[in-house]
Every structure is written in C-alpha cells, then in structure tokens.
Design an enzyme around this catalytic site. Structure first.
Site, PDB file in Angstrom:
ATOM      1  N   GLU A 258      39.781  48.815  60.725  1.00 39.33           N
ATOM      2  CA  GLU A 258      39.164  50.138  60.885  1.00 39.33           C
ATOM      3  C   GLU A 258      38.377  50.186  62.183  1.00 39.33           C
ATOM      4  OE1 GLU A 258      36.880  50.889  57.324  1.00 39.33           O
ATOM      5  OE2 GLU A 258      38.663  50.814  56.049  1.00 39.33           O
ATOM      6  N   HIS A 281      37.452  56.030  55.437  1.00 41.02           N
ATOM      7  CA  HIS A 281      36.495  55.229  54.653  1.00 41.02           C
ATOM      8  C   HIS A 281      35.241  56.037  54.277  1.00 41.02           C
ATOM      9  CE1 HIS A 281      35.335  50.796  53.830  1.00 41.02           C
ATOM     10  NE2 HIS A 281      34.774  51.588  52.950  1.00 41.02           N
TER      11      HIS A 281
HETATM   12  P1  NAI Z   1      32.879  46.006  41.045  1.00 41.12           P
HETATM   13  O1  NAI Z   1      32.682  44.652  41.568  1.00 41.12           O
HETATM   14  O2  NAI Z   1      31.837  46.642  40.191  1.00 41.12           O
HETATM   15  O3  NAI Z   1      34.253  46.069  40.199  1.00 41.12           O
HETATM   16  C1  NAI Z   1      35.425  45.440  40.598  1.00 41.12           C
HETATM   17  C2  NAI Z   1      36.240  45.113  39.357  1.00 41.12           C
HETATM   18  O4  NAI Z   1      37.459  44.544  39.777  1.00 41.12           O
HETATM   19  C3  NAI Z   1      35.551  44.095  38.463  1.00 41.12           C
HETATM   20  O5  NAI Z   1      35.505  44.573  37.132  1.00 41.12           O
HETATM   21  C4  NAI Z   1      36.435  42.856  38.584  1.00 41.12           C
HETATM   22  O6  NAI Z   1      36.481  42.099  37.383  1.00 41.12           O
HETATM   23  C5  NAI Z   1      37.774  43.477  38.896  1.00 41.12           C
HETATM   24  N1  NAI Z   1      38.677  42.560  39.571  1.00 41.12           N
HETATM   25  C6  NAI Z   1      38.405  41.597  40.475  1.00 41.12           C
HETATM   26  N2  NAI Z   1      39.527  40.958  40.856  1.00 41.12           N
HETATM   27  C7  NAI Z   1      40.540  41.538  40.176  1.00 41.12           C
HETATM   28  C8  NAI Z   1      41.923  41.314  40.120  1.00 41.12           C
HETATM   29  N3  NAI Z   1      42.513  40.361  40.859  1.00 41.12           N
HETATM   30  N4  NAI Z   1      42.666  42.078  39.289  1.00 41.12           N
HETATM   31  C9  NAI Z   1      42.080  43.045  38.532  1.00 41.12           C
HETATM   32  N5  NAI Z   1      40.758  43.296  38.520  1.00 41.12           N
HETATM   33  C10 NAI Z   1      40.013  42.555  39.347  1.00 41.12           C
HETATM   34  O7  NAI Z   1      33.205  46.930  42.301  1.00 41.12           O
HETATM   35  P2  NAI Z   1      32.997  48.500  42.404  1.00 41.12           P
HETATM   36  O8  NAI Z   1      31.601  48.811  42.745  1.00 41.12           O
HETATM   37  O9  NAI Z   1      33.618  49.163  41.247  1.00 41.12           O
HETATM   38  O10 NAI Z   1      33.850  48.764  43.742  1.00 41.12           O
HETATM   39  C11 NAI Z   1      35.253  48.607  43.727  1.00 41.12           C
HETATM   40  C12 NAI Z   1      35.758  48.560  45.160  1.00 41.12           C
HETATM   41  O11 NAI Z   1      35.436  49.771  45.844  1.00 41.12           O
HETATM   42  C13 NAI Z   1      35.143  47.431  46.010  1.00 41.12           C
HETATM   43  O12 NAI Z   1      36.155  46.853  46.765  1.00 41.12           O
HETATM   44  C14 NAI Z   1      34.195  48.150  46.931  1.00 41.12           C
HETATM   45  O13 NAI Z   1      34.037  47.465  48.161  1.00 41.12           O
HETATM   46  C15 NAI Z   1      34.927  49.465  47.135  1.00 41.12           C
HETATM   47  N6  NAI Z   1      34.084  50.567  47.572  1.00 41.12           N
HETATM   48  C16 NAI Z   1      34.619  51.451  48.480  1.00 41.12           C
HETATM   49  C17 NAI Z   1      33.878  52.510  48.953  1.00 41.12           C
HETATM   50  C18 NAI Z   1      34.471  53.487  49.906  1.00 41.12           C
HETATM   51  O14 NAI Z   1      33.738  54.097  50.685  1.00 41.12           O
HETATM   52  N7  NAI Z   1      35.767  53.712  49.887  1.00 41.12           N
HETATM   53  C19 NAI Z   1      32.483  52.695  48.551  1.00 41.12           C
HETATM   54  C20 NAI Z   1      32.049  51.777  47.501  1.00 41.12           C
HETATM   55  C21 NAI Z   1      32.845  50.751  47.060  1.00 41.12           C
END
Ligand code: NAI
Length: 398
Positions: A258, A281
């Site tokens: 990005e 993003h």
């Molecule tokens: P989180 O950490 O609360 O949840 C992630 C989930 O994915 C967890 O429940 C975990 O067990 C699961 N997980 C991990 N590895 C896995 C796999 N191989 N297969 C299946 N499940 C798996 O994260 P959150 O807060 O829900 O955020 C999710 C994503 O969104 C992160 O990558 C974060 O960086 C991204 N994000 C993007 C934003 C944007 O502006 N587009 C803003 C905020 C977050």
C-alpha cells in the site's frame, strides 16, 4: 508530568487527560529522529500516531519516559523491545474501529449484490444503464465469515438484520452470536456461502489463505470481500476468477503493498475490473473510531500513571490491581532473572512492612510487580529495591 502529543491526535484525548488535571503539550505534525530525541528528554508520556518513528536512539535520550500511547491500531513505529527493556509500556487501541469495519463490510455486500459501484461509474461517465440483470437482494443469502474475533461477529449480527444466514470459520472455538453457525473447515464455508468476508489477522497461516484452489471452491457467482490484511488473498488468482466469471465481484480494502502517503500512485491487477469495489484501507477510518482511539488510549495511560495498570499494553506483562488508598503502591519493573521476587519479598519482610496487595506478571524478558505496602515504610522499600541488580525502574504511588 510532561505529556507530549504529536501528529494531530484527536482532541478528545487531550481533553480527557486535562479533565484529570494533567497538562498536555500538543504538536500537530510528526517529529524527525533528532527532533524527537531532543523533545523526549523532559517527557514522561508520549502520544504518537503512525508517522513518528520511536527508535532505540530516541528512547535512549528519554530518561524520564514512563509510557507511550500509540493513538492508532499498529505499534510497528515504536521499537517495542527497546521500550520494554527501559521499563516503558506501550499502549494502543486495537479494537476501537471494529464497528466501522463491520459497517463498511455490510455496505459493500449490498453494493456488490446490486452492482451499484459499476452503475455509479457508468453514470459518472454520462452513461444511463438501468438494469435488474444479475442484481439481487441480500435477504435470504448466506454470508460466510472467516475469522470470528472482534469484527467477524459484528458483521454477522448486521448481516442477520438484513435477513442473511451466517456461517463462520475460525481456528479457535467461538461462541456464535445470533443464529450464526460455525463450519468445521474453511472449504465447507466457501462451498456454502454466497458472500465470503475475511476478518483474520496476518499470520503465517493466513498469508495466501485465499488462493486459486479456495476461490475455485467458492460458489459460481459468489463474492469475496477482504477488509482484513492485504496478505490474506492472492490478488492475481482473484483477478483470474473474476475475469472468467467464477466470482461475480469482490470488495478489497487492503493490499499486499500500500502507498505510504495520500496522493501517491496506486497499481493493482484488479484495476478496471467490473464489479470490484476498491477502497484505500479505509475500513476502520471513521471519526467515531478516531474518538474511540483517543478515549481508549488515554484511559490506558491514565490507568498506568495513577494505578500502575498495564492492562492492554503490547510489550509488557499485563498487571492490574484495585488501588487500596490506605497503602502506598510500589511499582517495580525488573529483568526476569531467577530469585528477584524472593529478594524483594525478603527485603519487605526484613523492613517489617505489611504487604496489603501484590501482583506480579512476567514475560521472557521482564517482570512487572505491583505491591501495596504500609505508607510509613514505602519510601525506604523503594530505595532498597532501586539498589537490586535486576531493577529496571521502581515508582511509588500514593
Ligand atoms: P481479532 O484478532 O479480534 O480476530 C481475528 C480472528 O481470526 C480470531 O478469532 C482468530 O482466532 C481468527 N483466526 C486467526 N487465524 C485464523 C485462521 N488461520 N483461520 C481462521 N481464523 C483465524 O481481529 P479483528 O479485530 O476482528 O480484526 C480482523 C482483521 O481486520 C485484522 O487483520 C485487522 O488487522 C483487520 N482490520 C482492518 C481494518 C481496516 O481498516 N480495513 C481496521 C481494523 C482491523
């Protein structure tokens, strides 16, 4: 207490700390390495966003620094290990923008299903194309959520309000919200969903998690959304699936690479493809999220200044203990070498002081202990702990 906020941190953070009686110095821009190192000398609390690099060299000059607040999600801009070795916890606000991501995800599900971004582009170019062909309600369709952590369940609840069925897949066991149903494999989810939305972190296991074979497992005419991390989806494979019509559309907010700044050129194999919504993003970028971040990080900073709490710190053992106002509180950060706790406890017991509360947590490198002791002996105890070889920093609260 010298508090310095850089980079236009939301005003609510300054207001929050000033309401508690602290004075906050605010600078609108980021500081370069030399300016930062100089500015840090008298500072106890530093607040930054993502554009200030807090390096080992800058930290070396920050003799008074107690804590760093990253008023953003990521903490890569801070040398976390160097901060830890100095006894400086770093706080961020990883979950303040989760609702913003969930809302955009659902908006895009509807936009994709109605080919609305395509129609909008056509109309902007002066072309009227009213058509119902290939456009569907989302009601009654199935949404598959990959990663059911903080964002995933919120997307699920919103989707149910739209009348969708919700499936999710997570490597960890999760309590389903609403009527969402867990699948046992990723493939099961891919095969049964009309929309697949990714909400996993960037890990070794998730890098390239959606490649050619996963895309081929998805239903013909289905949609893929990625608002998680750019490494998760193979965009070349996605582009092929879109071009040959296997997938009906996609919404991508995050990319493997990005641009660093606004106004920069952006390139991707998805540019110009029909029914692909591209956003830079912005999943978590809302005014509400900025406010939430301001409040959340300020609360963590205040908890550390006033109680010694490291709850939510990214580079520190997490310790919290309700404040017993009849005692004085000794906060000790030490190198995690065998026997330190024994030395501290012996020292307190030899002094005849009563310990009214104590909690310790360690990681591989350091130990952090909160200990409430009788007020009359607290200063001498602090001075003696200061002399221990393993001591990094000891602070007294009363
Ligand atoms: P989180 O950490 O609360 O949840 C992630 C989930 O994915 C967890 O429940 C975990 O067990 C699961 N997980 C991990 N590895 C896995 C796999 N191989 N297969 C299946 N499940 C798996 O994260 P959150 O807060 O829900 O955020 C999710 C994503 O969104 C992160 O990558 C974060 O960086 C991204 N994000 C993007 C934003 C944007 O502006 N587009 C803003 C905020 C977050």
């Amino acid at each position: 207490m010298g508090i310095l906020f850089l980079e236009n941190i939301h005003q609510i953070a300054q207001e929050y700390l000033e309401r508690q009686g602290y004075r906050v110095e605010v600078l609108s821009g980021a500081l370069g390495p030399d300016e930062l190192a100089k500015a840090l000398e008298p500072v106890h609390i530093l607040g930054v966003r993502s554009k200030t690099t807090v390096s080992t060299e800058a930290l070396a000059r920050a003799k008074n620094l107690l804590a760093i607040g990253c008023f953003c999600i990521g903490t890569d801009q801070v040398d976390l290990e160097a901060a830890q070795h100095m006894g400086v916890p770093v706080f961020n606000a990883p979950f303040s923008n989760t609702r913003s991501v969930a809302e955009l995800t659902m908006a895009e599900v509807v936009m994709l299903s109605r080919k609305a971004s395509q129609r909008s582009l056509e109309l902007h170019s002066g072309l009227w194309q009213k058509s119902a062909k290939g456009c569907f309600e989302v009601r009654g369709k199935t949404l598959g959520i990959v990663g059911y952590g903080n964002i995933g369940p919120q997307v699920g609840l919103l989707a149910e309000a739209f009348g969708m069925s919700v499936l999710f897949y997570d490597i960890n066991r999760k309590l389903p919200l609403g009527t969402a149903r867990a699948t046992t494999t990723l493939n099961e989810l891919l095969e049964q969903s009309d929309f697949v939305t990714m909400h996993v972190p960037d890990t070794e296991a998730t890098r390239g998690m959606i490649g050619n074979s996963e895309l081929r497992s998805m239903r013909v005419g289905s949609y893929l959304l990625n608002l998680s991390r750019g490494s998760v989806v193979d965009l070349d494979a996605l582009s092929v699936s879109l071009k040959d019509g296997h997938l009906a559309g996609a919404a991508i907010d995050v990319f493997p690479s990005e641009p660093e700044s606004n106004g920069a050129r952006f390139n991707s194999c998805l540019l110009g493809l029909q029914n692909v919504i591209l956003t830079p993003h912005i999943g978590g970028s809302t005014e509400e999220a900025q406010r939430n971040i301001g409040v959340e990080v300020s609360e963590s900073i205040l908890g550390f200044i006033e109680r010694g709490s490291t709850a939510g710190a990214v580079n520190f053992p997490e310790v919290d203990l309700p404040f017993n106002t009849e005692s004085h509180r000794v906060l000790n950060i030490h190198r995690n070498v065998p026997g330190v706790l024994g030395q501290i406890n012996r020292l307190v017991s030899d002094s005849g002081a009563n310990i009214t509360g104590q909690v310790l947590s360690t990681n591989r490198e350091i130990g952090y202990m909160i200990m409430d002791v009788s007020p009359e002996l607290s200063r001498s105890i602090k001075e003696e702990i200061d002399q221990l070889d393993a001591n990094i920093r000891t602070r007294l609260l009363f």
